[in-house]
Design an enzyme around this catalytic site. Sequence first.
Site, PDB file in Angstrom:
ATOM      1  N   ASN A   1       0.873  -1.165   0.000  1.00 28.20           N
ATOM      2  CA  ASN A   1       0.000   0.000   0.000  1.00 28.20           C
ATOM      3  C   ASN A   1       0.916   1.222   0.000  1.00 28.20           C
ATOM      4  O   ASN A   1       1.556   1.522   0.997  1.00 28.20           O
ATOM      5  CB  ASN A   1      -0.868  -0.040   1.269  1.00 28.20           C
TER       6      ASN A   1
ATOM      7  N   ARG B   1      -2.179  -2.016  -3.924  1.00 25.38           N
ATOM      8  CA  ARG B   1      -3.419  -1.264  -3.809  1.00 25.38           C
ATOM      9  C   ARG B   1      -3.323  -0.025  -4.704  1.00 25.38           C
ATOM     10  O   ARG B   1      -2.359   0.729  -4.632  1.00 25.38           O
ATOM     11  CB  ARG B   1      -3.609  -0.822  -2.360  1.00 25.38           C
TER      12      ARG B   1
ATOM     13  N   HIS C   1     -12.415   3.384  -0.987  1.00 22.71           N
ATOM     14  CA  HIS C   1     -12.555   2.376   0.076  1.00 22.71           C
ATOM     15  C   HIS C   1     -13.284   1.117  -0.424  1.00 22.71           C
ATOM     16  O   HIS C   1     -13.842   0.360   0.379  1.00 22.71           O
ATOM     17  CB  HIS C   1     -13.379   2.921   1.268  1.00 22.71           C
TER      18      HIS C   1
ATOM     19  N   ARG D   1     -11.406  16.505   5.619  1.00 16.15           N
ATOM     20  CA  ARG D   1     -12.095  16.819   4.362  1.00 16.15           C
ATOM     21  C   ARG D   1     -13.533  17.267   4.628  1.00 16.15           C
ATOM     22  O   ARG D   1     -14.175  16.769   5.556  1.00 16.15           O
ATOM     23  CB  ARG D   1     -12.136  15.599   3.445  1.00 16.15           C
TER      24      ARG D   1
ATOM     25  N   GLU E   1      -8.368  -4.413   4.608  1.00 17.35           N
ATOM     26  CA  GLU E   1      -8.170  -4.232   3.167  1.00 17.35           C
ATOM     27  C   GLU E   1      -7.023  -5.097   2.656  1.00 17.35           C
ATOM     28  O   GLU E   1      -7.070  -5.622   1.550  1.00 17.35           O
ATOM     29  CB  GLU E   1      -7.891  -2.747   2.876  1.00 17.35           C
TER      30      GLU E   1
END
Length: 402
Positions: free
Chosen positions: A8, A89, A178, A238, A383
């Site tokens: 990742n 990823r 996601h 965010r 993940e």
Amino acid sequence: MEKVMTINSGSSTVKFKLYEMPEEEVICSGNCERIGEKEGIFTIKWGTNKESYPCNFPTHNEAAHKVIDTLLEKGFIKDFNEIKAIGHRIVQGGKYFSESVLFDKETEDLIESLIPLAPLHNAAHLTCYRAFKEVLPNTPAIAVFDTAYHQTMAEEDYLFAIPYELSEKYSIRRYGAHGTSHQYLNQEAKKYLEGVEHPKIISCHIGSGASITATKDYKVVATSMGLTPLGGIMMGTRTGDMDPSVFNYLVSVTGQSAEEVYQMLNKKSGLLGVSGISNDSRDVLEAAENGNPRAITTINLFNRRIADYIGQYFVRLGGCDLIIWSAGIGENEPRTRASVSKLLEESLGVKIDEEANNKLHGQEGVISTDDSKIKVVVIPTDEEVMIARDSYRIAHEIKDKK
Ligand code: ADP
């Protein structure tokens, strides 16, 4: 038993995990941080052990070498060929990828063509992929996309109401993010849905980045993040959704450039920007409990946006059989789960078992009462294991074809 590595990568980091597959046993994990900076940090963990020390990473190449050399030094692998697949990823797969694929030249070119949609991420993924390709030239690499799971959305769920030609010409649409996490959560959720004919699930991945996804029959019908991860619910830094004219207005009243305002919406807004305290929900919750009025407003806003999306998706799905909480806040924060559930009680009949909810910090379990109209569960996301599963499967498919 075969070893599979997951990667990742970001512009200045590489996180890795080495698995024994198909057992899904983690052999070791770690990361290279501050790549490109004066002094980097290398960390590796195995069992209950952890080593962390300064290490120079001028580029991703040195990081890739460091990871593989350490695996050899520590005896986690005896030679390079022991790693049967390496899964990367990838944040943005655009409209091209609806599932994980072999990372060949065509994949590389398409990911490159998507750099304008995810400038920091996709460029870093490619740099990292090439660095590992140099170190492990014979190991099949697999690309696993954050956007792939969301590719089943219908046009009216992914299109923005801008001139259609612009959406087409520049591939502007809701891609979501996601996806690997939401897919994992849906797979894990099956055990709670035995006997349900067409399961309707709302999964809430609430971490520093946060998104909510609605699935019917385990296929995505709607997701909250948009063209980029800036859209949807409020997050650590965010904004999530807002009237787009705020952007233009801010440019005109602050004198900042469009890029500066865009950075502010991404990095200085959300929990951090509204509270003025922190992007970490624990700090803001603590301040709210101590009576800080801005922190109270921040928490109310944060919870309200999650409840709004759940309500919207309840309508979109025509009901809901299961709500899943996951990621940093979703897994660890009973206060957020309880407050949002309270907002859903009157309209959707969601009822939380306080004791069960308060007990769960990072573990899986049911937190709704038996008479709740919707079952609510906490499932820690993973993940990496999804990346490892896809990489293992695709590497085998390639081998079988040969
Ligand atoms: P990301 O992967 O998007 O960086 P995470 O899923 O790791 O984010 O979530 C990070 C956030 O989760 C933190 O900012 C914090 O608000 C919250 N969090 C993490 N750990 C805990 C914990 N043990 N208790 C409560 N909240 C937590």
